[in-house]
Scaffold this motif. Sequence first.
Motif, PDB file in Angstrom:
ATOM      1  N   ARG A 134       0.822  -1.210   0.000  1.00 34.85           N
ATOM      2  CA  ARG A 134       0.000   0.000   0.000  1.00 34.85           C
ATOM      3  C   ARG A 134       0.857   1.261   0.000  1.00 34.85           C
ATOM      4  O   ARG A 134       0.604   2.207  -0.754  1.00 34.85           O
ATOM      5  CB  ARG A 134      -0.928   0.006   1.219  1.00 34.85           C
ATOM      6  N   GLU A 135       1.890   1.260   0.824  1.00 29.41           N
ATOM      7  CA  GLU A 135       2.746   2.437   0.925  1.00 29.41           C
ATOM      8  C   GLU A 135       3.533   2.659  -0.352  1.00 29.41           C
ATOM      9  O   GLU A 135       3.672   3.800  -0.825  1.00 29.41           O
ATOM     10  CB  GLU A 135       3.687   2.293   2.110  1.00 29.41           C
ATOM     11  N   THR A 136       4.056   1.578  -0.925  1.00 28.32           N
ATOM     12  CA  THR A 136       4.817   1.704  -2.169  1.00 28.32           C
ATOM     13  C   THR A 136       3.929   2.221  -3.293  1.00 28.32           C
ATOM     14  O   THR A 136       4.331   3.083  -4.095  1.00 28.32           O
ATOM     15  CB  THR A 136       5.419   0.341  -2.560  1.00 28.32           C
ATOM     16  N   ARG A 137       2.732   1.691  -3.370  1.00 24.40           N
ATOM     17  CA  ARG A 137       1.775   2.163  -4.380  1.00 24.40           C
ATOM     18  C   ARG A 137       1.525   3.668  -4.229  1.00 24.40           C
ATOM     19  O   ARG A 137       1.538   4.414  -5.212  1.00 24.40           O
ATOM     20  CB  ARG A 137       0.466   1.380  -4.237  1.00 24.40           C
ATOM     21  N   ASP A 146       5.523   8.112 -14.667  1.00 25.80           N
ATOM     22  CA  ASP A 146       4.589   7.189 -15.316  1.00 25.80           C
ATOM     23  C   ASP A 146       4.158   6.153 -14.282  1.00 25.80           C
ATOM     24  O   ASP A 146       4.656   5.029 -14.256  1.00 25.80           O
ATOM     25  CB  ASP A 146       5.259   6.513 -16.513  1.00 25.80           C
ATOM     26  N   PRO A 147       3.218   6.519 -13.391  1.00 22.54           N
ATOM     27  CA  PRO A 147       2.846   5.617 -12.294  1.00 22.54           C
ATOM     28  C   PRO A 147       2.356   4.259 -12.763  1.00 22.54           C
ATOM     29  O   PRO A 147       2.712   3.231 -12.163  1.00 22.54           O
ATOM     30  CB  PRO A 147       1.734   6.383 -11.575  1.00 22.54           C
ATOM     31  N   ASN A 148       1.555   4.211 -13.827  1.00 23.13           N
ATOM     32  CA  ASN A 148       1.019   2.921 -14.276  1.00 23.13           C
ATOM     33  C   ASN A 148       2.121   1.965 -14.702  1.00 23.13           C
ATOM     34  O   ASN A 148       2.044   0.761 -14.462  1.00 23.13           O
ATOM     35  CB  ASN A 148       0.029   3.131 -15.418  1.00 23.13           C
ATOM     36  N   ARG A 149       3.144   2.488 -15.321  1.00 24.78           N
ATOM     37  CA  ARG A 149       4.250   1.615 -15.749  1.00 24.78           C
ATOM     38  C   ARG A 149       4.960   1.012 -14.542  1.00 24.78           C
ATOM     39  O   ARG A 149       5.243  -0.187 -14.509  1.00 24.78           O
ATOM     40  CB  ARG A 149       5.250   2.415 -16.592  1.00 24.78           C
ATOM     41  N   ARG A 160      -6.371   4.078 -10.132  1.00 25.11           N
ATOM     42  CA  ARG A 160      -7.818   3.924 -10.254  1.00 25.11           C
ATOM     43  C   ARG A 160      -8.468   5.249 -10.649  1.00 25.11           C
ATOM     44  O   ARG A 160      -7.900   6.327 -10.399  1.00 25.11           O
ATOM     45  CB  ARG A 160      -8.395   3.438  -8.915  1.00 25.11           C
ATOM     46  N   PRO A 161      -9.657   5.192 -11.260  1.00 22.65           N
ATOM     47  CA  PRO A 161     -10.372   6.437 -11.607  1.00 22.65           C
ATOM     48  C   PRO A 161     -10.586   7.293 -10.366  1.00 22.65           C
ATOM     49  O   PRO A 161     -10.989   6.816  -9.316  1.00 22.65           O
ATOM     50  CB  PRO A 161     -11.703   5.924 -12.167  1.00 22.65           C
TER      51      PRO A 161
END
Length: 435
Positions: A134-137, A146-149, A160-161
């Motif tokens: 959770r913290e890393t995310r 580029d968070p998704n990558r 998430r939306p």
Amino acid sequence: MTADRNNRSHRPKGLPQGVAGTFDTTAPQAAGDDVAPPPAGGRRLDDAMDDAMNAIMMDPDVAAYAGYAETRLNLLVGRQAMPGEEDDMPLIVENLRYDPQMPGGSHADYVVNHIQAAYDGIPVKSYNRARLERETRQHIIETALDPNRELRNLGLEPVRPGEQANTWKGPQPDYDGEAAGRRYEAAWKGTWTKQARYAAATEEHLNPLNGEMRDLYRKNVDRGLINGSAFDDKMAFADTLRELQEDGWNPQAGREYRKSKEFRKLEKQLLDGRKPTRRYRQLRDALCDDEHEYRAFMAADPDVFDPDERIVKPFAGLGPDVGQAAMLRLAAKHRGVTGALALARWDPGIEYVTADAKTHTFRMEHDRPGIGYYSDGSTYPIGHTVITANGIKPASVMSWIHNEKPGTPEWEARTRTRFEESNGGEWKPAETDVI
């Protein structure tokens, strides 16, 4: 104690002695041989932490962040991963890389590159995997370009939306290049001084050895001292050889005697039908270099004939042949065959020979108060360098062999001397007003 991903507290078992949390007080003392040792050449978590911090401190580009990186690593790294367990270090590395409080861009890469190199080959577990994810995310969403990558590379859920990425606007630690340069020079000088002092102290311990014993030391010291052991000290190994040299020990002559027909005939007679187990051979080869020693060994009625006893080699971090034989002989000399067996079996009572840590904790003159961390991540203040049972293992083992009781002047003198030689500086008792 540690907490697993289900937040259940437990004490991890099955790690080698010397790794925090592996001393199972409910197990019988002789069960130490059932613990698998670390692989040859393996390193402890403490060593990896030291290597990482030294590398960061010696890098003028990121030396200013060494203290924060050490604090975060202490909070994130719980223990060494067991075989088959998932390694949490990839998550920990990305947690630090995108930590908003760490430097940005390439400077963050420099920090985590040093950490990755130090922990290479050492899988670790965090205190709480779910919390770490959770913290890393959150860190990645706040600071990554580029968070998704980055989330995809770690197998984490994408943004998430409604979640706002790249939202960190708070301050980062100011980077002072001039101050970092001064720290680099001080660290370099301190490292060089410590290495020179350690080399001089080691040579002082080697000086009494003759050519034959120096050759034994040179051939066996590196293969015999394995990290995570109950005995991991080159100077103490040299001291052991010096004392055995005074006794006239000649391991080659002992091997030749044990191959002779006279010995084989005597052995068959004294075994009296008992099967020669691996434990028996281990003690026999270490303690019996002539007929007198062998007869004395068998007369002591040694507890070495259990065919089901598992033998872990190398025991107590010492390699086979000269390494383990030297320590077993020294233990038998001062504590008898029973003492040699205790050392061979990793008896926890040896490693934990220490006085009360509150009254026998030392600090160096230049140490500053710091923060300690409990296994759940909470903190407590400390005003000194904590040297507990694990910290004094080399001196502790030698003190146990020589029957020096914890807290006695002899015990304290050995402990102080070992740390002065290894770390430099003059040690003094911790202030009484520090908890």
